[in-house]
Design a protein around this motif. Structure first.
Motif, short mmCIF file in Angstrom:
data_model
loop_
_atom_site.label_atom_id
_atom_site.label_comp_id
_atom_site.label_asym_id
_atom_site.label_seq_id
_atom_site.Cartn_x
_atom_site.Cartn_y
_atom_site.Cartn_z
N PHE A 117 0.82 -1.21 0.00
CA PHE A 117 0.00 0.00 0.00
C PHE A 117 0.86 1.27 0.00
N ALA A 118 1.90 1.27 -0.83
CA ALA A 118 2.82 2.41 -0.86
C ALA A 118 2.11 3.72 -1.24
N ARG A 119 1.24 3.67 -2.23
CA ARG A 119 0.54 4.90 -2.67
C ARG A 119 -0.38 5.41 -1.57
N GLN A 120 -1.16 4.50 -0.98
CA GLN A 120 -2.07 4.91 0.10
C GLN A 120 -1.31 5.42 1.32
N ILE A 123 -0.44 9.02 0.94
CA ILE A 123 -1.60 9.88 1.23
C ILE A 123 -1.79 10.04 2.74
N ILE A 124 -1.66 8.93 3.47
CA ILE A 124 -1.83 8.96 4.93
C ILE A 124 -0.75 9.83 5.57
N ASN A 125 0.49 9.64 5.16
CA ASN A 125 1.59 10.42 5.73
C ASN A 125 1.40 11.92 5.48
N THR A 126 0.95 12.25 4.28
CA THR A 126 0.72 13.66 3.96
C THR A 126 -0.39 14.23 4.84
N ARG A 134 -6.49 14.75 13.72
CA ARG A 134 -7.76 15.13 13.10
C ARG A 134 -7.98 14.36 11.80
N TYR A 135 -6.89 14.02 11.14
CA TYR A 135 -6.99 13.28 9.88
C TYR A 135 -7.54 11.88 10.12
#
Length: 227
Positions: A117-120, A123-126, A134-135
């Motif tokens: 899940f490198a792409r996801q 997104i999570i890290n960003t 809050r995210y």
């Protein structure tokens, strides 16, 4: 692999074995629980505490192992227990299961999750870098990532297990109450779509966006004030 990781892995494998023994394919379906509703109600009346403990343990296992059917179990909880009993059981069981899944990702599945899940994960890290906890609250309410994927990906962040648990519990509470309340009319339901209408999903999305929008407005206000 240290002793703690070995014990955690053994517990995980044991939970898998228990789940496939107690929950053969097709068990967690709407038709199945409607068929056995009266039998289960009678069991709850005969042994309420034992029934609640079994239900709680089963829910933890289903959540921790990301077995499809947590929504069905929540409906069943609404049919078998009072609303406040169901809220206590489901809220704490789902939170405990989600936390176990997150810890499994952090300590046992990290390399696999990073590859798969490198792409996801990007997104999570960003999102976490921008909005912090809050995210996570927003992710739990908005259908951006599935429940199991949030558990896996959050295991690779620096968020503590305790903070992860209480934020998840708070964010999952509206859906918990919604499904439990729907379970009180279990016999009338024909599909989960009867519960998750577009309007309900939109309301959850707005609720999930609330802390992010609040942070953005506060940031704009403080920036303008400094000027």
């Amino acid at each position: 692999m240290n002793t703690q990781k070995i014990l955690f892995l053994c517990a995980l494998l044991g939970a898998f074995a228990l789940a496939f023994t107690v929950l053969p394919p097709g068990t967690l379906s709407l038709d199945t629980i409607k068929t056995h509703q009266q039998t289960l109600l009678a069991q709850v009346e005969r042994a309420p505490l034992q029934s609640a403990l079994v239900y709680f343990g089963l829910y933890v296992v289903v959540s921790a192992l990301s077995i499809p059917g947590a929504a069905i179990l929540t409906l069943l909880g609404g049919a078998l227990f009072s609303l406040w009993e169901g809220v206590l059981l489901v809220s704490f069981a789902s939170t405990l299961g989600a936390t176990f899944a997150m810890l499994a990702s952090r300590y046992l599945l990290r390399d696999w999750v990073q590859r798969r899940f490198a792409r996801q994960m990007h997104i999570i890290n960003t999102g976490m870098a921008r909005d912090g906890a809050r995210y996570l609250f927003a992710l739990r309410l908005m259908p951006l990532f599935p429940f199991f994927l949030v558990n896996l990906l959050m295991g690779l962040t620096r968020l503590s297990a305790i903070r992860y648990g209480w934020i998840s519990q708070l964010a999952m509470l509206p859906a918990t109450v919604l499904f439990l309340n729907a379970g009180r009319e279990l016999g009338e339901l024909t599909s989960l779509r009867d519960i998750l209408s577009p309007g309900v999903l939109f309301a959850f999305t707005l609720l999930g966006l609330l802390p992010l929008v609040t942070r953005w407005l506060f940031s704009r206000y403080t920036t303008s004030f400094k000027k």
